[in-house]
Design an enzyme around this catalytic site. Structure first.
Site, PDB file in Angstrom:
ATOM      1  N   ALA A 230       0.836  -1.207   0.000  1.00 13.05           N
ATOM      2  CA  ALA A 230       0.000   0.000   0.000  1.00 13.05           C
ATOM      3  C   ALA A 230       0.869   1.255   0.000  1.00 13.05           C
ATOM      4  O   ALA A 230       0.728   2.143   0.840  1.00 13.05           O
ATOM      5  CB  ALA A 230      -0.985  -0.002   1.175  1.00 13.05           C
ATOM      6  N   HIS A 231       1.800   1.284  -0.927  1.00 13.15           N
ATOM      7  CA  HIS A 231       2.639   2.471  -1.107  1.00 13.15           C
ATOM      8  C   HIS A 231       3.274   2.437  -2.503  1.00 13.15           C
ATOM      9  O   HIS A 231       3.189   1.429  -3.202  1.00 13.15           O
ATOM     10  CB  HIS A 231       3.727   2.557  -0.017  1.00 13.15           C
TER      11      HIS A 231
END
Ligand code: TYD
Length: 143
Positions: free
Chosen positions: A55-56
């Site tokens: 999630a980046h």
């Protein structure tokens, strides 16, 4: 830095040495296997089944992501397209270009996610907010 999309990322088949009696061995070597030199190795393990990681996005960093054991799925997102890669072979790696959002999902129990990275750890290289990521992509696109 060029702006890459999800279609620039591919599964790389790694060198595999097989012995019927002694099992397998896979090698990654600077200058031979990848378009970048490895400066850092880290691995995720003991991830509870069903948990998500990632999630980046990274601004500059390139990576090779390997399921050293078990399996998980990496979804790449360039703001327009998404592509999912199921990793479950220690002799395959997903080569992730810079500037792409990634989600790591569906870890099998006991999975080990090994990451070979082109840079040392730099907090400033991370984008962890999805809207900020979209803004980053648009600014790079000159929009
Ligand atoms: P994090 O990036 O949140 O893991 P993921 O995105 O894959 O779920 O990293 C977890 C923690 O580990 C965070 O506190 C930062 C730290 N960390 C380092 O100190 N050095 C590193 O090389 C990495 C990858 C993480």
């Amino acid at each position: 830095m060029a702006l890459y999309n999800v279609f620039d990322c591919t599964i790389v088949e790694l060198d595999r040495h097989h012995s019927d009696r002694k099992g397998n061995l896979t090698v990654v070597e600077n200058g031979l296997t990848l378009p970048f030199d490895v400066k850092r190795v880290y691995y995720l393990y003991d991830v509870p089944g069903g948990e998500n990681r990632g999630a980046h996005a990274h601004r500059e960093l390139e990576q090779l992501i390997i399921a050293a054991s078990g399996s998980f799925t990496v979804t790449l997102d360039d703001g327009k397209n998404k592509r999912s890669f199921f990793l479950n072979r220690p002799y395959q790696g997903l080569y992730v270009k810079p500037g792409l959002w990634r989600d790591l999902v569906d870890f099998s129990s006991g999975a080990v996610c090994m990451v070979l990275a082109s840079e040392v750890y730099q907090k400033e290289d991370y984008i962890r907010d999805y809207q900020e990521y979209i803004n980053f992509r648009n600014s790079k696109n000159g929009r």
